[in-house]
Design a protein around this motif. Structure first.
Motif, PDB file in Angstrom:
ATOM      1  N   ARG A   1      30.112 104.936 -43.510  1.00 12.00           N
ATOM      2  CA  ARG A   1      30.053 106.321 -44.020  1.00 12.00           C
ATOM      3  C   ARG A   1      30.597 106.392 -45.450  1.00 12.00           C
ATOM      4  O   ARG A   1      30.077 107.122 -46.288  1.00 12.00           O
TER       5      ARG A   1
ATOM      6  N   ASP B   1      37.726 126.383 -40.069  1.00 12.84           N
ATOM      7  CA  ASP B   1      36.514 127.178 -39.788  1.00 12.84           C
ATOM      8  C   ASP B   1      36.412 127.526 -38.299  1.00 12.84           C
ATOM      9  O   ASP B   1      35.715 128.470 -37.914  1.00 12.84           O
TER      10      ASP B   1
ATOM     11  N   GLY C   1      39.190 111.839 -34.025  1.00 16.00           N
ATOM     12  CA  GLY C   1      38.266 112.952 -34.230  1.00 16.00           C
ATOM     13  C   GLY C   1      38.820 114.165 -34.947  1.00 16.00           C
ATOM     14  O   GLY C   1      38.135 115.189 -35.054  1.00 16.00           O
TER      15      GLY C   1
ATOM     16  N   GLU D   1      42.723 104.697 -43.776  1.00 14.24           N
ATOM     17  CA  GLU D   1      42.508 105.511 -42.569  1.00 14.24           C
ATOM     18  C   GLU D   1      43.022 104.732 -41.375  1.00 14.24           C
ATOM     19  O   GLU D   1      42.488 103.679 -41.016  1.00 14.24           O
TER      20      GLU D   1
ATOM     21  N   ASP E   1      32.856 103.869 -39.638  1.00 15.25           N
ATOM     22  CA  ASP E   1      33.516 104.704 -40.650  1.00 15.25           C
ATOM     23  C   ASP E   1      33.381 104.073 -42.039  1.00 15.25           C
ATOM     24  O   ASP E   1      33.175 104.773 -43.027  1.00 15.25           O
TER      25      ASP E   1
ATOM     26  N   ASN F   1      43.250 120.772 -40.228  1.00 15.86           N
ATOM     27  CA  ASN F   1      41.808 120.714 -40.521  1.00 15.86           C
ATOM     28  C   ASN F   1      41.012 121.545 -39.503  1.00 15.86           C
ATOM     29  O   ASN F   1      41.527 121.940 -38.466  1.00 15.86           O
ATOM     30  N   LYS F   2      39.763 121.789 -39.849  1.00 14.44           N
ATOM     31  CA  LYS F   2      38.797 122.551 -39.021  1.00 14.44           C
ATOM     32  C   LYS F   2      39.200 124.013 -38.923  1.00 14.44           C
ATOM     33  O   LYS F   2      39.025 124.650 -37.871  1.00 14.44           O
TER      34      LYS F   2
ATOM     35  N   ALA G   1      37.277 120.589 -43.818  1.00 14.38           N
ATOM     36  CA  ALA G   1      36.530 119.536 -44.518  1.00 14.38           C
ATOM     37  C   ALA G   1      35.041 119.847 -44.459  1.00 14.38           C
ATOM     38  O   ALA G   1      34.276 119.408 -45.314  1.00 14.38           O
TER      39      ALA G   1
ATOM     40  N   GLY H   1      39.240 114.457 -38.003  1.00 12.79           N
ATOM     41  CA  GLY H   1      38.491 114.655 -39.246  1.00 12.79           C
ATOM     42  C   GLY H   1      38.933 113.787 -40.408  1.00 12.79           C
ATOM     43  O   GLY H   1      38.655 114.095 -41.571  1.00 12.79           O
ATOM     44  N   LYS H   2      39.556 112.634 -40.131  1.00 11.58           N
ATOM     45  CA  LYS H   2      40.016 111.759 -41.211  1.00 11.58           C
ATOM     46  C   LYS H   2      38.851 111.308 -42.092  1.00 11.58           C
ATOM     47  O   LYS H   2      38.899 111.415 -43.317  1.00 11.58           O
ATOM     48  N   THR H   3      37.818 110.781 -41.453  1.00  8.27           N
ATOM     49  CA  THR H   3      36.702 110.231 -42.244  1.00  8.27           C
ATOM     50  C   THR H   3      35.937 111.348 -42.953  1.00  8.27           C
ATOM     51  O   THR H   3      35.516 111.183 -44.097  1.00  8.27           O
ATOM     52  N   THR H   4      35.796 112.497 -42.277  1.00 11.15           N
ATOM     53  CA  THR H   4      35.098 113.622 -42.920  1.00 11.15           C
ATOM     54  C   THR H   4      35.879 114.090 -44.146  1.00 11.15           C
ATOM     55  O   THR H   4      35.301 114.335 -45.216  1.00 11.15           O
TER      56      THR H   4
HETATM   57  N1  LIG Z   1      33.974 122.346 -37.460  1.00 11.94           N
HETATM   58  C1  LIG Z   1      34.488 121.302 -38.118  1.00 11.94           C
HETATM   59  N2  LIG Z   1      34.205 120.051 -37.728  1.00 11.94           N
HETATM   60  C2  LIG Z   1      34.753 119.031 -38.434  1.00 11.94           C
HETATM   61  C3  LIG Z   1      35.571 119.237 -39.558  1.00 11.94           C
HETATM   62  N3  LIG Z   1      35.975 118.032 -40.017  1.00 11.94           N
HETATM   63  C4  LIG Z   1      35.401 117.113 -39.218  1.00 11.94           C
HETATM   64  N4  LIG Z   1      34.654 117.712 -38.262  1.00 11.94           N
HETATM   65  C5  LIG Z   1      33.859 117.061 -37.186  1.00 11.94           C
HETATM   66  O1  LIG Z   1      34.769 116.398 -36.300  1.00 11.94           O
HETATM   67  C6  LIG Z   1      34.162 115.217 -35.779  1.00 11.94           C
HETATM   68  C7  LIG Z   1      35.071 114.012 -35.996  1.00 11.94           C
HETATM   69  O2  LIG Z   1      35.211 113.811 -37.387  1.00 11.94           O
HETATM   70  P1  LIG Z   1      35.653 112.416 -38.014  1.00 11.94           P
HETATM   71  O3  LIG Z   1      35.815 112.649 -39.480  1.00 11.94           O
HETATM   72  O4  LIG Z   1      34.751 111.330 -37.596  1.00 11.94           O
HETATM   73  O5  LIG Z   1      37.073 112.207 -37.341  1.00 11.94           O
HETATM   74  P2  LIG Z   1      38.068 110.959 -37.462  1.00 11.94           P
HETATM   75  O6  LIG Z   1      39.458 111.508 -37.438  1.00 11.94           O
HETATM   76  O7  LIG Z   1      37.701 110.122 -38.617  1.00 11.94           O
HETATM   77  O8  LIG Z   1      37.782 110.192 -36.097  1.00 11.94           O
HETATM   78  P3  LIG Z   1      38.235 108.689 -35.670  1.00 11.94           P
HETATM   79  O9  LIG Z   1      38.032 107.801 -36.851  1.00 11.94           O
HETATM   80  O10 LIG Z   1      37.339 108.360 -34.533  1.00 11.94           O
HETATM   81  O11 LIG Z   1      39.670 108.798 -35.254  1.00 11.94           O
HETATM   82  C8  LIG Z   1      32.809 115.084 -36.483  1.00 11.94           C
HETATM   83  O12 LIG Z   1      31.819 115.589 -35.635  1.00 11.94           O
HETATM   84  C9  LIG Z   1      32.960 115.956 -37.725  1.00 11.94           C
HETATM   85  O13 LIG Z   1      31.753 116.495 -38.190  1.00 11.94           O
HETATM   86  C10 LIG Z   1      35.826 120.583 -39.967  1.00 11.94           C
HETATM   87  O14 LIG Z   1      36.546 120.872 -40.931  1.00 11.94           O
HETATM   88  N5  LIG Z   1      35.265 121.578 -39.207  1.00 11.94           N
END
Ligand SMILES: Nc1nc2c(ncn2[C@@H]2O[C@H](COP(=O)(O)OP(=O)(O)OP(=O)(O)O)[C@@H](O)[C@H]2O)c(=O)[nH]1
Ligand SMILES: [Mg+2]
Length: 219
Positions: free
Chosen positions: A74, A166, A39, A116, A71, A163-164, A196, A41-44
């Motif tokens: 997406r 914001d 979570g 990823e 993922d 990341n994040k 992201a 934010g890798k995929t985002t």
């Molecule tokens: N506020 C905020 N939320 C973010 C940001 N990047 C990602 N998110 C949120 O974080 C959550 C997880 O993001 P993913 O991109 O699915 O994370 P991941 O690392 O791919 O997760 P896994 O594949 O499950 O390990 C989602 O609800 C995104 O919308 C950011 O820069 N800011």
């Protein structure tokens, strides 16, 4: 090009890593192994990167998850060739899993390949996938203690992306502290900060990727 895989390559992690590296080099392909906690934010980050760079480069993605195709879907929605690996409980990708996906890609067309990894800060750091660069994402809600508590991950990566950002006004996280902790563990590693979601800091990340693609093409 379709890649022919020998049986002994698929049996042995180190042979497979070396096979992947040779394959990537032969195609002048920049490959990024993207790691983080679940979570972070890798995929985002990948989605936003693909949107920004898909006119410049042909991009491929290998998605690692314990379960589901979510993922990969997406990324496919954005028109990117994406292969999903499900480890069914395994906590990391290994080079053999990556090698098996390569015949699914038209490698001579691809400039930039992202892998990823499975979301955790422990196991993925120990497995060479044959990548060009290792990147770890740390998101600010995870807290400032993660770099000292998971040193192996941060020691073995070329780039840490915070990341994040914001969310910085709402959580207890110091970018200055993160920079100091990383410098103690890995003085060579680059550090950058992005959101992201809002796009803040993304240009620096995209420029780093452009540099990577350029240097692979020149080799
Ligand atoms: N506020 C905020 N939320 C973010 C940001 N990047 C990602 N998110 C949120 O974080 C959550 C997880 O993001 P993913 O991109 O699915 O994370 P991941 O690392 O791919 O997760 P896994 O594949 O499950 O390990 C989602 O609800 C995104 O919308 C950011 O820069 N800011
Ligand atoms: Mg993901």
């Amino acid at each position: 090009m379709k890649v022919k895989l020998q049986e002994d390559v698929l049996k042995n992690q180190n042979l497979a890593a070396s096979f992947n590296r040779k394959t990537f080099n032969a195609h002048h392909l920049f490959v990024v192994n993207l790691m983080s906690s679940p979570g972070a934010g890798k995929t985002t980050l990948l989605e936003e990167t693909v949107k920004a760079l898909k006119q410049e480069y042909t991009i491929g993605v290998i998605e690692g998850d314990l379960a589901t195709e979510r993922d990969a879907l997406r990324l496919r929605r954005l028109g990117v060739a994406t292969v999903q690996i499900n480890t069914v409980g395994g906590c990391h990708l290994d080079a053999r899993m990556v090698a098996k996906t390569l015949p699914e890609f038209d490698l001579k067309e691809i400039d930039l390949l992202f892998i990823e990894n499975i979301g955790n800060l422990v196991c993925p750091s120990s497995y060479d996938l044959g990548q060009g660069k290792k990147v770890v994402i740390l998101s600010v809600p995870e807290g400032n203690d993660k770099i000292p508590k998971y040193p192996v991950m941060f020691k073995r990566t070329d780039m840490t992306v915070i990341n994040k950002i914001d969310l910085l006004p709402y959580v207890d996280f110091s970018l200055v502290q993160a920079e100091a902790d990383l410098a103690t563990i890995n003085s060579e590693a680059r550090l950058m900060s992005v959101s992201a979601q809002t796009g803040e800091g993304m240009e620096e990340w995209l420029d780093w990727l452009r540099e990577g693609v350029k240097s692979c093409k020149e080799q």
